[in-house]
Scaffold this motif. Sequence first.
Motif, PDB file in Angstrom:
ATOM      1  N   SER A 163       1.025  -0.995   0.111  1.00 10.47           N
ATOM      2  CA  SER A 163       0.258   0.111  -0.260  1.00 10.47           C
ATOM      3  C   SER A 163       1.422   1.407  -0.185  1.00 10.47           C
ATOM      4  O   SER A 163       0.620   2.009  -0.639  1.00 10.47           O
ATOM      5  CB  SER A 163      -0.910  -0.129   1.320  1.00 10.47           C
ATOM      6  OG  SER A 163      -1.304  -0.909   1.428  1.00 10.47           O
ATOM      7  N   PHE A 166       2.549   1.479  -3.613  1.00 13.84           N
ATOM      8  CA  PHE A 166       1.591   2.343  -4.102  1.00 13.84           C
ATOM      9  C   PHE A 166       1.221   3.753  -4.077  1.00 13.84           C
ATOM     10  O   PHE A 166       0.988   4.123  -5.108  1.00 13.84           O
ATOM     11  CB  PHE A 166       0.634   1.264  -4.305  1.00 13.84           C
ATOM     12  CG  PHE A 166      -0.989   2.002  -4.889  1.00 13.84           C
ATOM     13  CD1 PHE A 166      -1.236   1.264  -6.304  1.00 13.84           C
ATOM     14  CD2 PHE A 166      -1.613   3.032  -4.773  1.00 13.84           C
ATOM     15  CE1 PHE A 166      -2.146   1.994  -6.818  1.00 13.84           C
ATOM     16  CE2 PHE A 166      -3.201   3.354  -5.394  1.00 13.84           C
ATOM     17  CZ  PHE A 166      -3.023   2.839  -6.614  1.00 13.84           C
ATOM     18  N   TRP A 167       1.160   4.114  -2.504  1.00 17.68           N
ATOM     19  CA  TRP A 167       0.880   5.606  -2.249  1.00 17.68           C
ATOM     20  C   TRP A 167       2.123   6.768  -2.572  1.00 17.68           C
ATOM     21  O   TRP A 167       1.840   7.405  -4.151  1.00 17.68           O
ATOM     22  CB  TRP A 167       0.969   5.595  -1.053  1.00 17.68           C
ATOM     23  CG  TRP A 167      -0.263   7.002  -0.323  1.00 17.68           C
ATOM     24  CD1 TRP A 167      -1.175   7.508  -0.253  1.00 17.68           C
ATOM     25  CD2 TRP A 167       0.671   7.393  -0.111  1.00 17.68           C
ATOM     26  NE1 TRP A 167      -1.200   8.685   0.192  1.00 17.68           N
ATOM     27  CE2 TRP A 167      -0.251   9.095   0.527  1.00 17.68           C
ATOM     28  CE3 TRP A 167       2.183   8.283   0.194  1.00 17.68           C
ATOM     29  CZ2 TRP A 167       0.394  10.530   0.601  1.00 17.68           C
ATOM     30  CZ3 TRP A 167       2.675   9.677   0.410  1.00 17.68           C
ATOM     31  CH2 TRP A 167       1.584  10.717   0.713  1.00 17.68           C
ATOM     32  N   ARG A 170       2.201   6.649  -7.157  1.00 18.57           N
ATOM     33  CA  ARG A 170       1.054   7.917  -7.743  1.00 18.57           C
ATOM     34  C   ARG A 170       0.820   8.981  -6.903  1.00 18.57           C
ATOM     35  O   ARG A 170       0.619  10.220  -7.437  1.00 18.57           O
ATOM     36  CB  ARG A 170      -0.492   7.224  -6.708  1.00 18.57           C
ATOM     37  CG  ARG A 170      -0.813   5.676  -8.128  1.00 18.57           C
ATOM     38  CD  ARG A 170      -2.419   5.276  -8.194  1.00 18.57           C
ATOM     39  NE  ARG A 170      -2.127   4.478  -9.206  1.00 18.57           N
ATOM     40  CZ  ARG A 170      -3.827   4.361  -9.555  1.00 18.57           C
ATOM     41  NH1 ARG A 170      -4.919   4.733  -9.218  1.00 18.57           N
ATOM     42  NH2 ARG A 170      -4.298   3.466 -10.318  1.00 18.57           N
ATOM     43  N   SER A 177      -0.694   0.195 -11.410  1.00 19.71           N
ATOM     44  CA  SER A 177      -1.397  -0.132 -11.730  1.00 19.71           C
ATOM     45  C   SER A 177      -1.813  -0.969 -10.329  1.00 19.71           C
ATOM     46  O   SER A 177      -1.369  -1.410  -9.191  1.00 19.71           O
ATOM     47  CB  SER A 177      -1.792  -2.056 -12.324  1.00 19.71           C
ATOM     48  OG  SER A 177      -3.039  -2.057 -13.027  1.00 19.71           O
ATOM     49  N   SER A 178      -3.707  -0.641  -9.618  1.00 20.05           N
ATOM     50  CA  SER A 178      -4.224  -0.847  -8.976  1.00 20.05           C
ATOM     51  C   SER A 178      -4.813  -2.622  -8.514  1.00 20.05           C
ATOM     52  O   SER A 178      -4.745  -2.973  -7.765  1.00 20.05           O
ATOM     53  CB  SER A 178      -5.787  -0.016  -9.047  1.00 20.05           C
ATOM     54  OG  SER A 178      -5.861  -0.730  -9.478  1.00 20.05           O
ATOM     55  N   PHE A 181      -3.014  -5.165  -5.876  1.00 15.25           N
ATOM     56  CA  PHE A 181      -3.991  -5.352  -5.346  1.00 15.25           C
ATOM     57  C   PHE A 181      -4.680  -6.886  -5.122  1.00 15.25           C
ATOM     58  O   PHE A 181      -5.825  -7.251  -3.759  1.00 15.25           O
ATOM     59  CB  PHE A 181      -5.082  -3.977  -4.089  1.00 15.25           C
ATOM     60  CG  PHE A 181      -4.061  -2.778  -3.994  1.00 15.25           C
ATOM     61  CD1 PHE A 181      -3.580  -2.821  -2.106  1.00 15.25           C
ATOM     62  CD2 PHE A 181      -4.678  -1.492  -4.564  1.00 15.25           C
ATOM     63  CE1 PHE A 181      -3.104  -1.948  -1.770  1.00 15.25           C
ATOM     64  CE2 PHE A 181      -3.075  -0.412  -4.255  1.00 15.25           C
ATOM     65  CZ  PHE A 181      -2.941  -1.266  -3.008  1.00 15.25           C
ATOM     66  N   ALA A 209      -6.253   3.926  -0.610  1.00 18.63           N
ATOM     67  CA  ALA A 209      -7.588   4.429  -2.092  1.00 18.63           C
ATOM     68  C   ALA A 209      -7.946   5.347  -2.232  1.00 18.63           C
ATOM     69  O   ALA A 209      -8.912   5.407  -3.357  1.00 18.63           O
ATOM     70  CB  ALA A 209      -8.741   3.222  -0.855  1.00 18.63           C
ATOM     71  N   ALA A 212      -7.090   6.657  -6.078  1.00 19.23           N
ATOM     72  CA  ALA A 212      -7.899   6.308  -7.355  1.00 19.23           C
ATOM     73  C   ALA A 212      -8.361   6.792  -8.064  1.00 19.23           C
ATOM     74  O   ALA A 212      -8.881   7.942  -8.649  1.00 19.23           O
ATOM     75  CB  ALA A 212      -9.570   5.549  -6.506  1.00 19.23           C
ATOM     76  N   ASP A 216     -10.363   2.703 -11.586  1.00 23.90           N
ATOM     77  CA  ASP A 216      -9.652   1.740  -9.928  1.00 23.90           C
ATOM     78  C   ASP A 216     -11.167   1.045  -9.468  1.00 23.90           C
ATOM     79  O   ASP A 216     -11.259   1.907  -8.201  1.00 23.90           O
ATOM     80  CB  ASP A 216      -8.953   2.569  -9.711  1.00 23.90           C
ATOM     81  CG  ASP A 216      -7.466   3.063 -10.203  1.00 23.90           C
ATOM     82  OD1 ASP A 216      -6.755   2.257 -10.922  1.00 23.90           O
ATOM     83  OD2 ASP A 216      -7.221   4.240 -10.238  1.00 23.90           O
ATOM     84  N   LEU A 219      -9.924  -0.571  -5.955  1.00 30.84           N
ATOM     85  CA  LEU A 219     -10.084   0.833  -4.823  1.00 30.84           C
ATOM     86  C   LEU A 219     -11.315   1.302  -4.192  1.00 30.84           C
ATOM     87  O   LEU A 219     -11.346   1.975  -2.611  1.00 30.84           O
ATOM     88  CB  LEU A 219      -9.132   2.028  -5.133  1.00 30.84           C
ATOM     89  CG  LEU A 219      -7.681   1.426  -6.019  1.00 30.84           C
ATOM     90  CD1 LEU A 219      -7.070   2.748  -6.358  1.00 30.84           C
ATOM     91  CD2 LEU A 219      -6.927   0.743  -4.993  1.00 30.84           C
TER      92      LEU A 219
END
Length: 609
Positions: A163, A166-167, A170, A177-178, A181, A209, A212, A216, A219
């Motif tokens: 997570s 990803f955070w 972005r 890509s989401s 998860f 999330a 998003a 997504d 998310l």
Amino acid sequence: MNMEATSVFRPKLGSQFSLPSTTNLFPLRKLYGFPLTSFPGKPIKRIRLKASNTLTFDDKERTRKFKKLPLSEWTHYFHSIPLDISEMDALKEEIDALKPKVKNTFMSSQGSDSTKTKILMIYLFVSLGLAYHFEEQIYETLKEGFENIEKIMAGEEDLYTVSIIFWVFRRYGHYISSDVFQRFKGSNGSFKESLIGDAKGMLSLYEAAHLATTKDYILDEALIFTSSHLETLVATGTCPPHLLARIRNALSICQHWNFEVLVPLDFIPFYEQEKDHDEMLLKFAKLSFKYLKLIYLQDLKILTKWYKKLDFPSKFPPYFKDRCVENYFFVLPVFFEPQLSSARMLLTKGFILLGIQDDTFDRYASISEAESLGNSLKRWAPDHSMDKQPEYLKSVLKVILDTFQEFEKELSPEGRSYSVKYTIEEFQASSKANVELAKWAQVSHVPSFEKYMEVGQMEITACVTVAYILMSMGKTGTKEAFEWLKSRPKLVQSLCTKGRLMNDIAGFEDDMSRGYVVNAVNCYMKQYGVTEKEAFKELRKMVVNTHKTLNEEFLTTTCVSHYVLRETMDFARMIIVTYNGYEGFTLPDEGKIEEYMTSLFVDHTLKML
């Protein structure tokens, strides 16, 4: 973390609202030079609204009515506050001594998971308010990491780690890509129940999330899944107190949409109570934050002196929002770093002008006065009727023209006169919309929702605010960036929609209390024949759409610099914090704005280790 505080203000906490699920984006159409949001038709029901359908009025016989606004308690607070320059110098020396050591710790990470370790540390930098110290190293690390993203994520099953990675990617404009998860879903297609026991991981997935885009969908599921279980954790208190406090704050406003400078207020005490915290990093964060607060104090002493000299309360009736220090607070999401004092000053002055302009049209001016001011701003000189207008209106025009002249004087030596010209054009467009809304308001005319949004999205001043930001950015605010703004890209359209709707939702009660019916809520109720409650629900869905569109456009826009996109997104954060369940600009003492300002500008600085 232990803190000593003295506060002359007692902030009152406001309630928060959570936004419902999203709907699809709507088609666009043009007005005021750019395509704006259109809204789907619904069966029309006839309901009674106390409003006229035609514009009829007798300006000369109209009795002026307005709601008096109290002067801000903040405006004169900083005049007598002492500022110890030697303390600032000593802090700067300590920061300069620690910075290379922290940098070395960051850059010297070794082993197969070294990039992953660096990315997790970047998240700490952002959360502790330290990212600006290491921008070059952060961008280089993420550029290299993005090229090997599949290798980095391969086999990683820790929810917190996935997570956060990803955070971070972005947040810095890299599309990851989401689908990463999917590994946390079971055979039934839902998120695994075993995740619920990982409170920190669930919080991190909740935060992820909020980045998003419109596609997504996983998310959307993640947000529902995590929100429900985090709310249960808060209700039952079944996790460590410091983590519980952080979860509670996140449920109020997620980190992605919060001011970057406000995050350390909660994260520093949280990090200090983490068993594996780095003592050197914690000390560096405290020193940097203390220094930052002293820089803000220095800025405010200069700014309020300028404001006091202009003496607005003696020139204007008490209809306008006396919000000098509050305006300074609202520029912090865009320019919070210590070296950006000049940009903060410039943008704050711009915000003050926008406030005076808006309040004059919205709260006080008669139709003839509004038209005279609008015509004068269009000509950028007094129109033929200005000599016959009240003295307050002449003062409004004079302060606007004089302040822009001040901007020109400051930026001309840098070869940036063009930025003032572009900003004036946006200011004029905003004034045009203000005149039209003023005409509707003074005869209680409630237009269709579509027509209202066409005018209202320009009146909310999102475009001129972006222009002010570009004007304040130095050489990064290029002619190309202003032309991008003029083209009304989807990112800007979403800002206009977000600003208009969030302002109208939060300010509905204040609008109605002063008989101002030209509001998105009333227009939506009238056009679609729905109740007030139903209108609020639909408008909040539209707001959520803008969150996703902003995230998407930030990741996909390539025609302007990343820095321009980043600051534009920071303006979106300003809107969200300002209207997070309350009208934080008009009534800062009724929400959390005064609490935030007290923490940044008044409370004693953090104790050192």
